[in-house]
Design an enzyme around this catalytic site. Structure first.
Site, PDB file in Angstrom:
ATOM      1  N   ASP A 194       0.840  -1.195   0.000  1.00  0.00           N
ATOM      2  CA  ASP A 194       0.000   0.000   0.000  1.00  0.00           C
ATOM      3  C   ASP A 194       0.876   1.245   0.000  1.00  0.00           C
ATOM      4  OD1 ASP A 194      -2.289   1.872   0.926  1.00  0.00           O
ATOM      5  OD2 ASP A 194      -3.276  -0.073   0.824  1.00  0.00           O
ATOM      6  N   SER A 216     -11.375  -0.857   0.321  1.00  0.00           N
ATOM      7  CA  SER A 216     -10.030  -0.784   0.900  1.00  0.00           C
ATOM      8  C   SER A 216     -10.025  -1.225   2.353  1.00  0.00           C
ATOM      9  CB  SER A 216      -9.491   0.648   0.821  1.00  0.00           C
ATOM     10  OG  SER A 216      -8.914   0.918  -0.422  1.00  0.00           O
ATOM     11  N   HIS A 241      -3.359   6.038   3.772  1.00  0.00           N
ATOM     12  CA  HIS A 241      -4.159   4.869   3.429  1.00  0.00           C
ATOM     13  C   HIS A 241      -3.587   3.567   3.973  1.00  0.00           C
ATOM     14  CE1 HIS A 241      -5.858   1.822   0.577  1.00  0.00           C
ATOM     15  NE2 HIS A 241      -6.938   2.574   0.656  1.00  0.00           N
TER      16      HIS A 241
END
Length: 1001
Positions: free
Chosen positions: A211, A433, A281
């Site tokens: 990620d 996600s 994220h």
């Protein structure tokens, strides 16, 4: 280590942040360090921007393609010798000057090879790693249409595959509003806490978060970060292995003690050993999968035994770089579970190769289903061997943003999920996600419970033990019912259910009743379903196939069929096929969808679906040495330029297709050109011709043993008249020297009251004789009266030719596809309307190409088309293995067209044959004379040979007359009629009249 630019210490900015972001109300959980407020608020604001950008993300990375070399090719060896970085000479004609790099670095391949060697004693002897070395990434700045050229390059002899590089983006939407409670329902709903008690505290499992990086100093993550012991401690010189600049464990990466950063802070930045985040994220995902449990701080992750491997593939502004190299690194580092909360809308063979290799190394890749809120395939969620995850809310109803479909394996909570943010903060986010690391944590627990399980067995167990949520409010009766996976993940079930059952559909074979592969109205389509049992034995397997809701008007027979017992890993097929009749009222080019359910003693153990393409508006003629596809609006070879999947192309004997694109062009200088070939840009197909009736294939046909007929019209008016109507007949015979050509004739009619002057009609063809068309030469020979194209670099390939057989003036333009000048018009950049007119209407303008990729236009005109009249334009396409064979085929085509009578009946003489087609019995030839006349009547074959004489210069009165036609041969010549097409030719003082007839003995 990285410089301090990536550190999370920004002092004395609280007031500045409050002023800047005063219009936005943001609530965040964070330790009482006020100076951190600005940073987290900034991250959330960036997240809003990125989420918006992601919705409009491009499908492909501009100017970038992926190419996989064939292993034994000379070009691959040269590229290897250059260090996998040299220009590829054979690509220069397509994309100009370019640079190349390895898709996976030497370090990553070395790491994966190490992992493979470690696991080889329990794995297949087939090496899944070496093939990844053959994949190159190619960058070009030339302004070209890569979509078109990639399809051309697929034919290069050294290419295993070539494709555009898909763009990938994150799958989340920030959620700035906090509820009053702590909001960790994802741990409760998945029964993760119940599962924790079933595993010993001493065990851990590595879960890779591929990620945007992970804040490994976060209070809720610092104790669960995976470290590489081979790069820790002191080396022989007493230096810290984490920073000594030496690859101490010889895995290909220097000082990767806590993961790796493939992206850097910005595009083009160097890789390094610090996967600390520049974007929020990845840290949020890491907390969901494995935040520390029972530390009296923050939240708890789904897996209480996780060790988070941080693999950074996102820049500080969330641009994803080398995402699949990140997967490869994680697999090489031995992560049994790899969590990927990102993707995009285009597929890639290279990406599937990496997924397959990682799976072979023992890693299950858990991926986001996508946030488009639609039933569409997202990648990597659409690849084989992955576990794709949809998102649900607190009450288990599908999240509004979540994709759905039969590729989804499971669902997991993904709405309003509280998790970690860089700098010690926490906040809520939405998205698949968030659902992905939640499911990945459950997979990690299964890996601990069953360390002997393969990645696909882990996936199967998680799916088989999920809670069925199809009947939940918000799912029941909705389009996504049965399409959000087998259910919402249940960690406790996954660790306690000992007889979980799951099957999968391996493949579906479809055939039609007439064997032509075109599933047209009235055809019976047979479907054979192959399934495999993945887990515990099935007692009494049954397979049910029913039309999906979108195809419910299809009547399917024998919807449920039994298989019986199936042991683990067994594959089987129901003894009978499923079948249906294609409805006559179904639109052309329709896709029917069918749902497959596998049951064991009435319990569902598999849900899947497949599609069947029916009523195609194209047909393929294959009854002599030339195979050619014809569609219903003037195209040859394929129906779906430039993908070129629908159709068989154009082939000679056992060759591959050598026609990339072909199509009709017609028009005048004042009206412009109406056509269905590439335009501007070159990857787009113009739509100047519109279908009236779909192509129909008749064997035998009226004008030939095989005949494909269709009608279409111009999309606009021509010279102020109405649109022009075109009837196309493609004719094919076999035997009698007619095996090497096909005829295409166009009957162009003007239904208006205005004349059309100076009309041109031609056929454009892009020939690829040699692989992707390189090293071809095209030439028009005036002494032969046709053009031909041949390959110059390889012998043994077909020669192809085209000629005009009707009597209009001839136009020829031989094209270099890479031409760029006014006297050498090319089509790689585009094919504009002005260029089309020039190449269609300039007479015999350019008669030879260079040695390159070749196109050609051959046409008729100018000719006038008076109001209410029609004009027939006839071409032949022919092939051989050399010029002499081409000449023979061209002459045979001329003879055929000369011999076949014009079957246009005079309205004053009604000539008919009944019955038609004929069987073994007699038929009646009937006609009416408007006045007395001498009459001759005979039956002729396609070559013009007389088969039977029915009358010879007889004087007959006005009125109706009948002759008897006997297909067994009674008549003056006594010749029997074999299966095929014939013509009754009636000669009177009013003229010659012809009626075709077909014999089917």
């Amino acid at each position: 280590m990285k410089p301090l630019s990536k550190a999370w210490f920004i002092p004395n900015v609280y007031e500045a942040a409050r002023c800047i972001f005063a219009p936005y109300e943001v609530t965040i959980y964070y330790p009482m360090n006020a100076f951190r407020f600005f940073l987290v608020t900034l991250c959330v604001m960036i997240a809003v921007t990125v989420g918006s950008v992601a919705d409009n993300a491009k499908l492909y990375v501009p100017g970038t393609i992926i190419l996989k070399f064939k292993q034994n090719s000379e070009q691959y060896q040269q590229w290897l010798q250059s260090g996998r970085s040299s220009e590829i000479n054979e690509l220069v004609p397509f994309i100009g000057a370019h640079s190349t790099e390895a898709y996976l670095s030497d370090a990553t391949l070395h790491l994966m090879a190490q992992r493979y060697t470690f696991k080889a004693r329990i794995m297949s002897p087939v090496d899944p790693i070496s093939q990844l070395r053959q994949i190159a990434v190619i960058h070009t700045s030339k302004a070209v249409d890569l979509g078109l050229l990639v399809n051309k390059m697929k034919g290069l002899a050294f290419v295993e595959y070539v494709e555009q590089m898909p763009e990938r983006h994150l799958c989340f939407t920030p959620n700035d509003t906090l509820y009053s409670d702590i909001g960790e329902y994802f741990v409760k709903n998945t029964r993760a806490m119940d599962a924790w008690d079933l595993l010993p505290d001493s065990t851990t499992v590595k879960i890779a978060i591929v990620d945007t990086g992970v804040d490994y100093t976060h209070e809720d993550l610092k104790d669960v970060i995976a470290t590489n012991e081979g790069e820790m401690g002191l080396d022989a010189s007493g230096h810290d292995k984490r920073t000594n600049g030496i690859d101490d464990d010889n895995n290909g990466f220097v000082d990767d003690w806590i993961g790796w950063d493939f992206a850097g802070a910005f595009a083009g930045a160097p890789e390094d050993n610090d996967p600390a985040p520049g974007y929020i994220h990845g840290t949020h995902c890491a907390g969901i999968a494995g935040a520390t449990v029972n530390n009296h701080v923050g939240i708890a992750g789904t897996c209480n035994h996780a060790r988070i491997l941080a693999v950074k593939i996102g820049t500080d502004n969330a641009a994803l770089i080398k995402s699949y190299e990140g997967i490869a690194y994680a697999a090489g580092m031995g992560a049994p579970v790899i969590s990927c909360s990102w993707g995009g809308g285009a597929s890639s063979l290279a990406e599937q190769d990496v997924v397959n290799a990682a799976t072979e190394l023992g890693s299950l890749i858990v991926v986001a289903g996508g946030n488009d809120g639609a039933e569409e395939t997202f990648y990597p969620a659409g690849y084989k061997n992955v576990l794709a995850v949809a998102a649900v809310g607190r009450n288990d109803s599908k999240a509004s943003f979540s994709n759905y479909g039969t590729n989804i394996g499971v669902s997991a909570p993904g709405v309003h999920i509280l998790s970690t943010l860089p700098g010690g903060f926490y906040d809520y986010m939405d998205g698949t996600s968030m659902a992905t690391p939640c499911a990945a944590g459950v997979c990690g627990l299964v890996c601990l419970k069953y360390p002997q399980y393969s990645p696909l067995q882990v996936s199967a167990l998680v799916r088989a033990t999920a809670d069925n949520i199809d009947t939940k409010l918000g799912n029941n009766g909705q389009p996504w019912m049965h399409k959000i996976g087998s259910g919402r993940v249940n960690a406790y079930n996954a660790l306690t259910v000992t007889s979980a059952k799951l099957a999968q559909v391996i493949s579906v074979e479809t055939t039609d009743s007439d064997g032509d592969g075109a599933f047209d109205a009235g055809n019976t389509v047979n479907m054979v379903v192959h399934i495999q049992n993945l887990l515990a034995p099935l007692t009494n397997a049954q397979v049910m196939v029913v039309p999906s809701p979108s195809s419910q008007w299809v009547a399917l027979s024998d919807t449920i069929q039994g298989i019986g017992p199936m042991i683990q890993s067994q594959s089987s097929t129901p003894s009978n096929s499923y079948h249906f009749v294609v409805p006559a009222n179904l639109p052309e080019n329709s896709t029917l969808s069918f749902d497959v359910t596998v049951l064991d003693e009435n319990a569902v153990v598999c849900r899947s679906s497949f599609t069947v393409f029916v009523r195609p508006t194209y047909r393929t003629l294959r009854n002599n040495n030339i195979t050619i596809t014809v569609n219903s609006r003037g195209n040859f070879a394929y129906n779906d330029y430039s993908s070129n999947f629908q159709g068989d192309g154009c082939r000679y004997k056992n060759s591959s297709s050598f026609l990339f694109e072909g199509g009709l062009m017609l028009g005048t200088q004042t009206s412009g050109v109406y056509d269905v070939v590439r335009g501007n840009p070159a990857n787009n197909q113009d739509s100047g011709l519109v279908m009236d009736s779909p192509a129909v294939l008749n064997v035998p046909g009226i004008l030939a043993n095989t005949q494909c007929s269709t009608t279409f019209h111009t999309s606009g008016t021509v010279d102020g008249a109405s649109r022009l109507n075109i009837t196309q007949d493609v004719l094919q015979n076999s035997g009698n020297g007619q095996d090497n050509f096909v005829i295409s004739q166009y009957d162009i009619s003007n239904p208006s009251t205005l004349d059309v002057s100076d009309l041109y009609c031609g056929v454009y063809a892009d020939w690829d004789i040699d692989a992707s068309g390189q090293n071809n030469i095209g030439m028009y020979d005036p002494t032969l009266g046709f053009y031909y194209v041949q390959a110059t670099a390889h012998s043994g390939l077909p020669w192809i030719g085209m000629q005009l057989l009707s009597q209009q003036p001839l136009n020829v333009y031989m094209m270099d596809n890479d031409g760029t000048t006014s006297d050498n018009i090319g089509v790689y950049d585009n094919y504009t309307a002005a260029e089309k007119w020039t190449t269609l209407s300039s007479g015999i303008a350019r008669t030879q190409t260079n040695n390159t990729d070749v196109s050609a236009i051959i046409g008729a005109g100018p000719f006038n088309l008076k109001a209410g009249n029609h004009e027939k334009v006839v071409f032949s396409i022919f092939a051989g293995m050399n010029l002499d064979e081409l000449k023979a085929a061209a002459d045979a085509a001329k003879s055929f067209v000369t011999a076949v009578p014009d079957a246009n009946s005079d309205p004053h003489v009604a000539l008919s044959v009944y019955p038609n087609p004929l069987g073994s019995g007699n038929a009646s030839v009937r006609y009416v004379l408007p006045e007395a006349s001498r009459v001759s009547c005979e039956l002729v074959d396609l070559l013009g040979n007389t088969v039977q004489i029915l009358a010879k210069n007889e004087l007959q009165n006005a009125g109706s007359h009948i002759f008897v036609l006997n297909p067994l041969g009674r008549g003056e010549t006594g010749t029997a009629m074999s299966r095929g097409t014939y013509f009754v030719r009636l000669t009177t003082q009013q003229g010659v009249f012809v009626e075709p007839c077909i014999v089917l003995p």
